[in-house]
Design a protein around this motif. Structure first.
Motif, PDB file in Angstrom:
ATOM      1  N   GLY A   1       0.810  -1.212   0.000  1.00  0.00           N
ATOM      2  CA  GLY A   1       0.000   0.000   0.000  1.00  0.00           C
ATOM      3  C   GLY A   1       0.840   1.257   0.000  1.00  0.00           C
ATOM      4  O   GLY A   1       1.783   1.391  -0.801  1.00  0.00           O
ATOM      5  N   ASN A   2       0.553   2.154   0.919  1.00  0.00           N
ATOM      6  CA  ASN A   2       1.205   3.464   0.967  1.00  0.00           C
ATOM      7  C   ASN A   2       2.409   3.502   1.900  1.00  0.00           C
ATOM      8  O   ASN A   2       2.835   4.594   2.305  1.00  0.00           O
ATOM      9  CB  ASN A   2       0.191   4.523   1.420  1.00  0.00           C
ATOM     10  N   GLU A   3       2.964   2.342   2.223  1.00  0.00           N
ATOM     11  CA  GLU A   3       4.065   2.312   3.188  1.00  0.00           C
ATOM     12  C   GLU A   3       5.236   3.203   2.768  1.00  0.00           C
ATOM     13  O   GLU A   3       5.713   4.035   3.551  1.00  0.00           O
ATOM     14  CB  GLU A   3       4.540   0.870   3.396  1.00  0.00           C
ATOM     15  N   LYS A   4       5.722   3.040   1.563  1.00  0.00           N
ATOM     16  CA  LYS A   4       6.875   3.819   1.108  1.00  0.00           C
ATOM     17  C   LYS A   4       6.538   5.300   1.005  1.00  0.00           C
ATOM     18  O   LYS A   4       7.360   6.166   1.337  1.00  0.00           O
ATOM     19  CB  LYS A   4       7.379   3.283  -0.231  1.00  0.00           C
ATOM     20  N   LYS A   5       5.326   5.595   0.583  1.00  0.00           N
ATOM     21  CA  LYS A   5       4.894   6.994   0.453  1.00  0.00           C
ATOM     22  C   LYS A   5       4.886   7.681   1.814  1.00  0.00           C
ATOM     23  O   LYS A   5       5.410   8.792   1.970  1.00  0.00           O
ATOM     24  CB  LYS A   5       3.502   7.042  -0.176  1.00  0.00           C
ATOM     25  N   TYR A   6       4.300   7.016   2.825  1.00  0.00           N
ATOM     26  CA  TYR A   6       4.203   7.632   4.144  1.00  0.00           C
ATOM     27  C   TYR A   6       5.562   7.707   4.827  1.00  0.00           C
ATOM     28  O   TYR A   6       5.849   8.673   5.549  1.00  0.00           O
ATOM     29  CB  TYR A   6       3.223   6.861   5.016  1.00  0.00           C
ATOM     30  N   LEU A   7       6.389   6.710   4.611  1.00  0.00           N
ATOM     31  CA  LEU A   7       7.737   6.748   5.183  1.00  0.00           C
ATOM     32  C   LEU A   7       8.542   7.903   4.594  1.00  0.00           C
ATOM     33  O   LEU A   7       9.244   8.621   5.317  1.00  0.00           O
ATOM     34  CB  LEU A   7       8.456   5.426   4.944  1.00  0.00           C
ATOM     35  N   ALA A   8       8.438   8.085   3.283  1.00  0.00           N
ATOM     36  CA  ALA A   8       9.155   9.186   2.628  1.00  0.00           C
ATOM     37  C   ALA A   8       8.648  10.539   3.140  1.00  0.00           C
ATOM     38  O   ALA A   8       9.431  11.466   3.398  1.00  0.00           O
ATOM     39  CB  ALA A   8       8.985   9.098   1.112  1.00  0.00           C
ATOM     40  N   ASP A   9       7.331  10.637   3.307  1.00  0.00           N
ATOM     41  CA  ASP A   9       6.745  11.873   3.822  1.00  0.00           C
ATOM     42  C   ASP A   9       7.229  12.151   5.242  1.00  0.00           C
ATOM     43  O   ASP A   9       7.541  13.299   5.582  1.00  0.00           O
ATOM     44  CB  ASP A   9       5.222  11.770   3.794  1.00  0.00           C
ATOM     45  N   CYS A  10       7.310  11.112   6.047  1.00  0.00           N
ATOM     46  CA  CYS A  10       7.780  11.261   7.419  1.00  0.00           C
ATOM     47  C   CYS A  10       9.240  11.730   7.437  1.00  0.00           C
ATOM     48  O   CYS A  10       9.593  12.645   8.187  1.00  0.00           O
ATOM     49  CB  CYS A  10       7.638   9.936   8.166  1.00  0.00           C
ATOM     50  N   ILE A  11      10.055  11.124   6.608  1.00  0.00           N
ATOM     51  CA  ILE A  11      11.468  11.510   6.531  1.00  0.00           C
ATOM     52  C   ILE A  11      11.604  12.963   6.060  1.00  0.00           C
ATOM     53  O   ILE A  11      12.380  13.750   6.611  1.00  0.00           O
ATOM     54  CB  ILE A  11      12.236  10.558   5.610  1.00  0.00           C
ATOM     55  N   ASP A  12      10.834  13.330   5.047  1.00  0.00           N
ATOM     56  CA  ASP A  12      10.894  14.695   4.526  1.00  0.00           C
ATOM     57  C   ASP A  12      10.466  15.720   5.573  1.00  0.00           C
ATOM     58  O   ASP A  12      10.948  16.860   5.584  1.00  0.00           O
ATOM     59  CB  ASP A  12      10.000  14.835   3.287  1.00  0.00           C
ATOM     60  N   SER A  13       9.578  15.314   6.464  1.00  0.00           N
ATOM     61  CA  SER A  13       9.104  16.231   7.502  1.00  0.00           C
ATOM     62  C   SER A  13      10.150  16.465   8.580  1.00  0.00           C
ATOM     63  O   SER A  13      10.040  17.431   9.344  1.00  0.00           O
ATOM     64  CB  SER A  13       7.836  15.683   8.155  1.00  0.00           C
ATOM     65  N   THR A  14      11.129  15.577   8.654  1.00  0.00           N
ATOM     66  CA  THR A  14      12.199  15.523   9.668  1.00  0.00           C
ATOM     67  C   THR A  14      11.688  15.072  11.040  1.00  0.00           C
ATOM     68  O   THR A  14      12.478  14.862  11.953  1.00  0.00           O
ATOM     69  CB  THR A  14      12.958  16.862   9.840  1.00  0.00           C
ATOM     70  N   PHE A  15      10.387  14.903  11.208  1.00  0.00           N
ATOM     71  CA  PHE A  15       9.837  14.424  12.481  1.00  0.00           C
ATOM     72  C   PHE A  15       9.770  12.895  12.441  1.00  0.00           C
ATOM     73  O   PHE A  15       8.732  12.306  12.143  1.00  0.00           O
ATOM     74  CB  PHE A  15       8.447  15.023  12.724  1.00  0.00           C
ATOM     75  N   VAL A  16      10.891  12.290  12.767  1.00  0.00           N
ATOM     76  CA  VAL A  16      10.966  10.832  12.678  1.00  0.00           C
ATOM     77  C   VAL A  16      10.942  10.170  14.057  1.00  0.00           C
ATOM     78  O   VAL A  16      10.869   8.947  14.164  1.00  0.00           O
ATOM     79  CB  VAL A  16      12.248  10.386  11.933  1.00  0.00           C
ATOM     80  N   SER A  17      11.012  10.970  15.116  1.00  0.00           N
ATOM     81  CA  SER A  17      11.047  10.404  16.463  1.00  0.00           C
ATOM     82  C   SER A  17       9.641  10.383  17.064  1.00  0.00           C
ATOM     83  O   SER A  17       8.672  10.119  16.354  1.00  0.00           O
ATOM     84  CB  SER A  17      12.030  11.183  17.336  1.00  0.00           C
ATOM     85  N   SER A  18       9.509  10.691  18.360  1.00  0.00           N
ATOM     86  CA  SER A  18       8.245  10.442  19.054  1.00  0.00           C
ATOM     87  C   SER A  18       7.211  11.553  18.889  1.00  0.00           C
ATOM     88  O   SER A  18       6.144  11.486  19.495  1.00  0.00           O
ATOM     89  CB  SER A  18       8.509  10.214  20.545  1.00  0.00           C
ATOM     90  N   VAL A  19       7.513  12.565  18.082  1.00  0.00           N
ATOM     91  CA  VAL A  19       6.553  13.625  17.797  1.00  0.00           C
ATOM     92  C   VAL A  19       6.292  13.658  16.296  1.00  0.00           C
ATOM     93  O   VAL A  19       7.224  13.608  15.507  1.00  0.00           O
ATOM     94  CB  VAL A  19       7.072  15.001  18.272  1.00  0.00           C
ATOM     95  N   GLY A  20       5.041  13.728  15.915  1.00  0.00           N
ATOM     96  CA  GLY A  20       4.713  13.792  14.495  1.00  0.00           C
ATOM     97  C   GLY A  20       3.280  13.388  14.247  1.00  0.00           C
ATOM     98  O   GLY A  20       2.626  12.753  15.080  1.00  0.00           O
ATOM     99  N   LYS A  21       2.785  13.736  13.070  1.00  0.00           N
ATOM    100  CA  LYS A  21       1.359  13.537  12.774  1.00  0.00           C
ATOM    101  C   LYS A  21       0.978  12.070  12.674  1.00  0.00           C
ATOM    102  O   LYS A  21      -0.183  11.701  12.940  1.00  0.00           O
ATOM    103  CB  LYS A  21       0.998  14.254  11.467  1.00  0.00           C
ATOM    104  N   TYR A  22       1.920  11.218  12.282  1.00  0.00           N
ATOM    105  CA  TYR A  22       1.556   9.822  12.067  1.00  0.00           C
ATOM    106  C   TYR A  22       1.292   9.082  13.378  1.00  0.00           C
ATOM    107  O   TYR A  22       0.495   8.139  13.407  1.00  0.00           O
ATOM    108  CB  TYR A  22       2.646   9.105  11.260  1.00  0.00           C
TER     109      TYR A  22
END
Length: 386
Positions: free
Chosen positions: A34-55
């Protein structure tokens, strides 16, 4: 009827036919379609990869909505979720928690993290999870109510909680267990680590007790790589869970004030991104799992090996397909044949009461647990098998 060895080979050949060009067939591998790669890329681009973020927030909302609870709190893994849930249920040092011996070690480890000891109650032949009748027998014959709480007369320790586990995704008779525990004022914490998508009497597992816990390990039906979730309808407990899992930090725009001992258990945003994509096709994954169960059942109908099926009044996610042999010798022959031919199969876990660190804990008669532990085998259960 063909010989037992021939029957084992039929099973191996069937599984291998699904993967004609694959040397090794794992027990359970995740599906990323599904959208796994898309959401992972979006998360990385946001720079919020730790315990704070929209996901993280989105994943919590998706789990709460799917299971029908008011609150969901994401954690780094299922064991951490269970640890916090037990603390919230009131488990303290030198107390006890009722559970089953046929479970993954994380169940009992989490109890020990609280400084408590497990008490082992036998499983049901029909569900592979805690037997409500045997639970009631134990509570009526081996406990008494005191000013401090419910006392185990064999150990002189107070019983603080009960943790049934939905084994391999098959729901226990959780309503009966909760009813029994309510009679003795024991909070129920459901270990639903393996049962996301499983229903008992049309209600989702993990939602019957005071708190429920799910796991999103790499081998689960929905994975975040590593992750867990606490679910509850109790707003106070939900807020406490969020506070404790985020190092007990008092919310403030810039100050770092922590008002009690907390835990760094918050799920990273990058893991939650994976989970959000996985949740989008959970129903499809469950349907495939259930079709695989039917396919296996049709195969095993002609053999002298029993397929474990969902209990009455349930819809199981069939996380791990399970077969039951007549004896340990047959089981061991099958394990050796399959693994030698590149088909991963695994026996049931060693009973918790037989592990050194839990061997001194109180246990009731465990006839069913001992019997099933010697006969059960999990066979390849990935959705790609269908």
């Amino acid at each position: 009827m063909s010989s037992f060895l021939d029957q084992c080979q039929v099973i191996i050949d069937f599984i291998r036919d699904q993967f004609p060009n694959k040397d090794f067939i794992p027990l359970h591998e995740p599906s990323f379609n599904g959208n796994e790669k898309k959401y992972l890329a979006d998360c990385i681009d946001s720079t919020f990869v730790s315990s704070v973020g929209k996901y993280v927030d989105q994943f919590e909302h998706m789990i709460a909505s799917y299971t029908g609870v008011k609150f969901a709190i994401a954690t780094v893994n299922g064991t951490a979720a269970l640890h916090i849930a037990l603390l919230l249920a009131g488990v303290e040092e030198n107390t006890e928690v009722i559970t089953q011996p046929l479970t993954f070690v994380a169940t009992c480890n989490a109890i020990k993290y609280c400084g408590a000891d497990p008490v082992f109650i036998d499983i049901s032949q029909h569900t592979l999870g805690m037997c409500p009748e045997k639970l009631e027998i134990f509570l009526k014959s081996s406990t008494k109510k005191t000013a401090q709480g419910l006392l185990n007369i064999h150990t002189n320790k107070i019983i603080k909680a009960c943790v049934p586990m939905h084994t391999f995704g098959h729901p226990v008779e959780i309503d009966k267990i909760v009813d029994v525990c309510d009679q003795f004022d024991i909070p129920v914490v459901e270990d639903s680590a393996e049962s996301l998508g499983s229903l008992y009497k049309n209600k989702h597992t993990g939602t019957f007790g005071k708190l429920g816990v799910f796991s999103f390990n790499g081998n689960k039906i929905v994975t975040t790589g590593g992750g867990g979730m606490i679910v509850t309808d109790d707003e106070y407990l939900a807020k406490r869970a969020k506070h404790l899992t985020t190092t007990a930090k008092v919310p403030h725009q810039w100050d770092y004030v922590h008002d009690e001992i907390g835990y760094n258990y918050r799920m990273p945003n990058i893991n939650a991104a994976l989970g959000c994509a996985q949740m989008e096709h959970l129903d499809q994954l469950i349907n495939i799992k259930r079709e695989l169960a039917k396919t296996y059942q049709a195969l095993f109908d002609d053999l002298d090996i029993k397929c474990v099926q969902e209990p009455d009044n349930t819809r199981s996610n069939y996380w791990l397909q399970t077969v039951l042999f007549n004896d340990q010798e047959s089981r061991d022959i099958f394990l050796e044949m399959t693994n030698k031919q590149g088909v991963m199969t695994r026996p049931c876990w060693e009973l918790m009461c037989q592990l050194e660190m839990f061997s001194d804990c109180y246990k009731s008669e465990l006839m069913n647990s001992k019997d099933f532990a010697l006969k059960l085998v999990n066979i390849p259960s990935s959705v790609v098998l269908c």
